[in-house]
Motif scaffolding. Structure first.
Motif: not given
Length: 156
Positions: A106-119
């Motif tokens: 998700h991204e709103e007003n330039g702020i991004k929400d990420y899923d759990e980081p992976t490799t």
């Protein structure tokens, strides 16, 4: 006296002829006398220029194209061995197997929400198992050696 009358008439006729000739010359348009006949316009040679070459792609754009193709190849592999072979080729493009892969959910007003980081290794195994590539590359970072050091994905 006859001679003088006839010479007088002859002079008069010549004088009248001169006046008529001058009058006829004066009636002509001066533009024609001043301007020379129009010359045809010089024909311009049509020189077709080659279209400019497309701008050269950056290293990031080239890597992103290759990675998209590799991700699709892993997801559509006909066998596990083919998928593993493509995974090994793809891992060679990264600085190491632990290169972080961030998936924007998700991204709103330039702020991004990420899923759990992976490799990258885990992400490629995920593609092999699910046989679906639901993400596209939105950002790619390269190190000084031209290897991918970070990857950001988004949902298609």
């Amino acid at each position: 006296m006859k001679q003088s009358v006839s010479s007088f008439s002859l002079k008069r006729i010549l004088f009248m002829g001169l006046v008529v000739t001058l009058a006829m010359g004066a009636c002509k348009s001066k533009k024609k006398a001043v301007q020379p006949a129009p010359t045809p316009a010089p024909k311009e040679e049509v020189v077709q220029q080659a279209p400019p070459p497309p701008p050269a792609k950056s290293a990031e754009e080239i890597a992103a194209e290759k990675l998209e193709n590799s991700f699709n190849a892993v997801a559509r592999a006909s066998s596990v061995n083919a998928a593993n072979q493509t995974i090994q080729e793809t891992l060679a493009m990264f600085s190491n197997q632990e290169t972080p892969v961030l998936i924007v959910i998700h991204e709103e007003n330039g702020i991004k929400d990420y899923d759990e980081p992976t490799t990258i290794k885990k992400y490629l195994e995920y593609l092999k198992d699910t046989k679906k590539n639901l993400n596209y590359i939105s950002d790619i970072r390269m190190d000084a050696n031209g290897k991918v050091s970070e990857l950001e994905l988004r949902r298609k």
